[in-house]
Design a protein around this motif. Structure first.
Motif, short mmCIF file in Angstrom:
data_model
loop_
_atom_site.label_atom_id
_atom_site.label_comp_id
_atom_site.label_asym_id
_atom_site.label_seq_id
_atom_site.Cartn_x
_atom_site.Cartn_y
_atom_site.Cartn_z
N MET A 1 0.85 -1.20 0.00
CA MET A 1 0.00 0.00 0.00
C MET A 1 0.88 1.25 0.00
O MET A 1 1.09 1.87 1.04
N GLU A 2 1.34 1.63 -1.18
CA GLU A 2 2.33 2.70 -1.23
C GLU A 2 1.70 4.10 -1.26
O GLU A 2 2.42 5.08 -1.27
N LEU A 3 0.36 4.17 -1.31
CA LEU A 3 -0.29 5.49 -1.30
C LEU A 3 -1.30 5.59 -0.16
O LEU A 3 -2.26 6.36 -0.23
N GLN A 4 -1.06 4.80 0.90
CA GLN A 4 -1.97 4.75 2.03
C GLN A 4 -2.24 6.17 2.57
O GLN A 4 -1.30 6.92 2.86
N GLY A 5 -3.52 6.52 2.67
CA GLY A 5 -3.89 7.80 3.28
C GLY A 5 -3.75 9.00 2.36
O GLY A 5 -4.07 10.12 2.76
N LYS A 6 -3.28 8.82 1.14
CA LYS A 6 -3.14 9.97 0.24
C LYS A 6 -4.49 10.29 -0.39
O LYS A 6 -5.21 9.39 -0.83
N GLU B 1 9.04 -2.57 0.27
CA GLU B 1 9.08 -1.83 1.53
C GLU B 1 10.48 -1.92 2.14
O GLU B 1 11.02 -0.92 2.64
N LEU B 2 11.09 -3.10 2.08
CA LEU B 2 12.45 -3.25 2.61
C LEU B 2 13.41 -2.36 1.82
O LEU B 2 14.32 -1.75 2.39
#
Ligand code: C5P
Length: 396
Positions: A1-6, A380-381
């Motif tokens: 989820m690389e755009l979480q909350g955007k 993510e790492l």
């Protein structure tokens, strides 16, 4: 989820590429973004608002006189809630109207009234794109700080071939993720090796290592998103280079060595992720070995250069990062490698934790000690490792 909350306002303007905006919306939402769609009247002739409403789970706005906003100020309210306005596809007409600050429909008014950044993905016929008027408009939009994504070249809906195609939804998604990534490695040149090497025995056989290349590719992507200029020297793997990354294909360790040494001194950071074969075949056959050639063919091995150790020994060379994939005694072996190759940072992982898969468990070893990262997807790492490298190189 690389755009979480955007929170993203997706503006859709009139063009055949509008149908691809539906897929783009789905991709943005899948990465956790909250997307509000605003369409021009022209866009509704290509795709209906219902499509976007179903995919975003929110009512779609098309009209500046929309009575749904209690204060009748949709153009202000929608853009105030956004972290980004993304217009895809952006028609030639929309670009022209934006350059002049027109506010003759809801989307144009929102764009004019915004207090957040604007990215546009142009899509139009090649003549319209090449027209000096459009080129002037694009130059002016750039000068105004508006991000222009693409366009790509290729076959167009009208049958002509040239520049003006909208970037594919996956490519736009990559640019949006890059847009939100802190530029920890801005203007740094990063050189990365990835994948296995292949050492020929004869034209169809060889010695290789098991390596999917996923971690190296994830790092190349994360470094580019952090603002670096990235060169990826890749052994044979089955996937495409990350967007915006300069990829150099090699096969053997010697080819990888030559490609790296030609560029190492020009790099600020070198990350050796490749699983380089320790040995190559000294007596590789020019023709395919046949079973009836008499006896078992002898294979004579010679040692390959240690690319990472050589780069680390360059006077004034780049900041070097190594990888250690071990099947046991991770800390002991990784630290020994770090000292032997004389590198400031090594990322260790146990082969059974992540080999070939999407997830992994990494432990970072540097002068300050041991830093275990939480097990996570390689993307993510990679982001966390880039952050650690930025910390150590003092670039943030
Ligand atoms: O020496 P070893 O293969 O265990 O160390 C692994 C690290 O060294 C990795 O970062 C790998 O990319 C790098 N390496 C290299 N050239 C070699 C062997 C390993 O750059 N010939």
């Amino acid at each position: 989820m690389e755009l979480q909350g955007k929170r993203i306002v997706l503006g859709v303007t009139g063009g055949i590429a509008a149908y691809k905006a539906a897929e783009l919306l789905r991709l943005l939402a899948k990465q956790g973004a909250e997307v509000q769609v605003a369409m021009t009247e022209g866009a509704t002739h290509f795709v209906t608002p219902t499509t976007f409403q179903a995919l975003s789970g929110k009512p779609v706005f098309t009209d500046q006189w929309d009575a749904r906003m209690p204060n009748a100020m949709a153009h202000i309210d929608l853009s105030r809630q956004a972290d980004l306005i993304l217009v895809a596809p952006a028609s030639a007409d929309f670009l022209a109207r934006t350059v002049h600050g027109l506010a003759d429909d809801l989307l144009a008014t929102m764009v004019l009234a915004r207090d957040c950044p604007l990215l546009v993905a142009p899509a139009m016929n090649r003549q319209m794109w090449e027209n000096p008027a459009t080129q002037r408009n694009v130059a002016q939009l750039r000068a105004d700080g508006i991000g222009i994504l693409g366009p790509a070249s290729g076959e167009q809906a009208c049958g002509e071939v040239g520049a003006g195609r909208m970037l594919e939804p996956e490519e736009i998604l990559e640019e949006v993720i890059a847009f939100f990534t802190p530029k920890l490695l801005a203007s740094k040149r990063v050189l990365i090796t990835a994948g296995p090497t292949f050492e020929a025995i004869d034209p169809v056989r060889g010695i290789t290592n098991l390596s999917s290349g996923r971690m190296g590719y994830a790092l190349a992507r994360a470094a580019r998103q952090a603002g670096a200029a990235v060169t990826l020297v890749s052994g044979p793997v089955g996937f495409a280079a990350p967007q915006g990354v300069d990829r150099i294909d090699v096969r053997s360790a010697l080819e990888m060595h030559a490609a790296v040494m030609a560029r190492a001194s020009l790099s600020d950071i070198f990350i050796g992720v490749a699983a380089v074969a320790d040995y190559r075949v000294a007596n590789a056959a020019g023709h395919k070995l046949k079973k009836d050639m008499g006896g078992i063919p002898p294979i004579e091995l010679v040692e390959n250069p240690d690319i990472l150790a050589e780069v680390a020994a360059l006077p004034g060379g780049p900041f070097c990062v190594g990888f250690a994939a071990e099947s046991r005694n991770l800390e002991e072996y990784a630290q020994a490698k770090r000292r032997k190759k004389n590198i400031p940072l090594i990322a260790g992982n146990l082969i059974q934790d992540g080999f070939g898969g999407d997830d992994n468990r990494l432990v970072l070893f540097d002068d300050k000690g041991t830093h275990p990262l939480t097990p996570a997807p390689k993307s993510e790492l990679a982001r966390q490792l880039i952050e650690h490298i930025a910390d150590l190189t003092g670039t943030d």
